[in-house]
Design an enzyme around this catalytic site. Structure first.
Site, PDB file in Angstrom:
ATOM      1  N   GLY A  12      14.247   6.421  35.938  1.00  0.00           N
ATOM      2  CA  GLY A  12      15.436   5.957  36.644  1.00  0.00           C
ATOM      3  C   GLY A  12      15.295   6.169  38.138  1.00  0.00           C
ATOM      4  O   GLY A  12      14.870   7.227  38.588  1.00  0.00           O
ATOM      5  N   THR A 140      13.370  13.266  40.129  1.00  0.00           N
ATOM      6  CA  THR A 140      14.420  13.306  39.130  1.00  0.00           C
ATOM      7  C   THR A 140      15.686  13.991  39.628  1.00  0.00           C
ATOM      8  O   THR A 140      15.645  14.856  40.496  1.00  0.00           O
ATOM      9  CB  THR A 140      13.918  14.028  37.859  1.00  0.00           C
ATOM     10  N   VAL A 141      16.826  13.602  39.045  1.00  0.00           N
ATOM     11  CA  VAL A 141      18.111  14.216  39.396  1.00  0.00           C
ATOM     12  C   VAL A 141      18.400  15.438  38.534  1.00  0.00           C
ATOM     13  O   VAL A 141      19.335  16.185  38.806  1.00  0.00           O
ATOM     14  CB  VAL A 141      19.277  13.203  39.230  1.00  0.00           C
ATOM     15  N   ASP A 142      17.626  15.661  37.489  1.00  0.00           N
ATOM     16  CA  ASP A 142      17.958  16.677  36.487  1.00  0.00           C
ATOM     17  C   ASP A 142      17.860  18.113  36.993  1.00  0.00           C
ATOM     18  O   ASP A 142      18.480  19.009  36.449  1.00  0.00           O
ATOM     19  CB  ASP A 142      17.072  16.520  35.250  1.00  0.00           C
ATOM     20  N   MET A 188      24.904  13.264  33.006  1.00  0.00           N
ATOM     21  CA  MET A 188      23.557  13.470  32.488  1.00  0.00           C
ATOM     22  C   MET A 188      23.224  14.957  32.401  1.00  0.00           C
ATOM     23  O   MET A 188      23.815  15.777  33.100  1.00  0.00           O
ATOM     24  CB  MET A 188      22.541  12.739  33.361  1.00  0.00           C
ATOM     25  N   GLY A 189      22.246  15.261  31.571  1.00  0.00           N
ATOM     26  CA  GLY A 189      21.828  16.642  31.360  1.00  0.00           C
ATOM     27  C   GLY A 189      21.601  16.887  29.884  1.00  0.00           C
ATOM     28  O   GLY A 189      22.470  17.389  29.186  1.00  0.00           O
ATOM     29  N   ARG A 190      20.417  16.521  29.426  1.00  0.00           N
ATOM     30  CA  ARG A 190      20.110  16.648  28.001  1.00  0.00           C
ATOM     31  C   ARG A 190      19.921  18.103  27.590  1.00  0.00           C
ATOM     32  O   ARG A 190      20.407  18.543  26.552  1.00  0.00           O
ATOM     33  CB  ARG A 190      18.843  15.851  27.672  1.00  0.00           C
ATOM     34  N   GLU A 245      25.777  15.410  28.586  1.00  0.00           N
ATOM     35  CA  GLU A 245      25.454  14.552  27.449  1.00  0.00           C
ATOM     36  C   GLU A 245      24.763  15.333  26.332  1.00  0.00           C
ATOM     37  O   GLU A 245      24.812  14.944  25.168  1.00  0.00           O
ATOM     38  CB  GLU A 245      24.543  13.411  27.900  1.00  0.00           C
TER      39      GLU A 245
END
Length: 294
Positions: A12, A140-142, A188-190, A245
């Site tokens: 992404g 990444t934003v994570d 987001m945030g698995r 999420e």
């Protein structure tokens, strides 16, 4: 002799991915040990198809403009290379393209799976006798990549989520007397709750949203959660919830796992926000709205 760089964007796109491309190209132009920078069209797919963009034709102003250019300037992809054993032909194709264009460095701009791809290519290039230095560049934003203090894209998403939470809270507060009393924002945030936690950055006090934050690292307790929602609505008149999420139940299952898989083989999450919204509505009777910050 100076060898060329193959740079590609993956996953992404974030607010910083093109700025990173600018940094790579500008730095390479000032490094005598490096030749040209070729950018892959649509990530690693560009190498497989031999669709390489020669950035040496672009002016300094154009490259400098990447710092503020949205989206992915060279095109991104979600393409996971299988193991060398499963997909040897793809790896042979990559090495052949790299040889044809004298690529000595492969810089892959992406998240965790992109770094995995760079590692696989590095291993195979050694096996083929054409060693390529592979470097993973995080965008990444994570904010959960190993060996990083702060992932480049995290600041942008943290600001967005914090402001979105504040705005949603103001909207719900204005309608709570006779309409919506609960709002759920899914972020987001698995496996990591950095983004969910950032929702509190715009909060001025405990009375301000978010009132509840659900993290992947903390097991979801339905009974406790519903009680908290009821208590907050009774006290404040409304309740704003931010949920990662990847929120899981006591069995370790995602609350909203759909049963499908994404392009990288991860469980496809079906939406924790609608799940929680329906739970609150059915168990407590509160009118509830939800949204997904994606």
């Amino acid at each position: 002799m100076a060898r060329n760089i193959f740079y590609a964007q993956s996953g992404g796109v974030t607010a910083v991915i093109n700025a990173t491309a600018c940094g790579v190209i500008e730095t390479a132009r000032n490094e005598p040990r490096v030749g040209k920078v070729f950018a892959g069209r649509n990530g690693i797919i560009g190498a497989l198809r031999e669709e390489l963009i020669d950035t040496s034709f672009e002016s300094e102003n154009t490259i400098r403009g990447l710092r503020s250019t949205p989206s992915g300037a060279f095109g991104s992809c979600r393409y996971k290379l299988k193991s060398i054993k499963e997909s040897r032909e793809e790896y042979e194709r990559l090495v052949a393209v790299f040889q044809a264009h004298d690529i000595g460095y492969f810089l892959y701009n992406g998240g965790g799976d992109s770094q995995d791809t760079a590692h696989k290519v590095s291993q195979f290039s050694l096996e083929m006798g054409f060693p390529v230095t592979c470097i993973g560049i995080p965008k990444t934003v994570d904010n959960d990549l190993p060996v990083t203090d702060c992932c480049p894209g995290f600041g942008a998403v943290a600001k967005f989520v914090a402001i979105s939470t504040m705005e949603a809270g103001l909207d719900v507060a204005s309608m709570a007397e006779s309409s919506t009393k609960v709002f759920v924002l899914e972020v987001m945030g698995r496996h990591a709750g950095w983004i969910a936690a950032s929702s509190a950055l715009a909060s001025k006090s405990r009375k301000n949203p978010p009132h509840i934050i659900l993290f992947p690292e903390i097991v979801f307790d339905e009974k406790k959660f519903l009680k908290n929602v009821k208590d907050i609505v009774s006290k404040e008149g409304y309740c704003v919830i931010v949920a990662s999420e990847g929120t899981k139940n006591k069995k370790g299952k995602f609350l909203a796992e759909s049963g499908n898989k994404d392009a990288f083989g991860h469980a496809q999450l079906g939406g924790v926000a609608p799940y929680l919204s329906e739970l609150i509505k059915s168990k407590k009777g509160f009118k509830c709205h939800w949204a997904v910050a994606d």
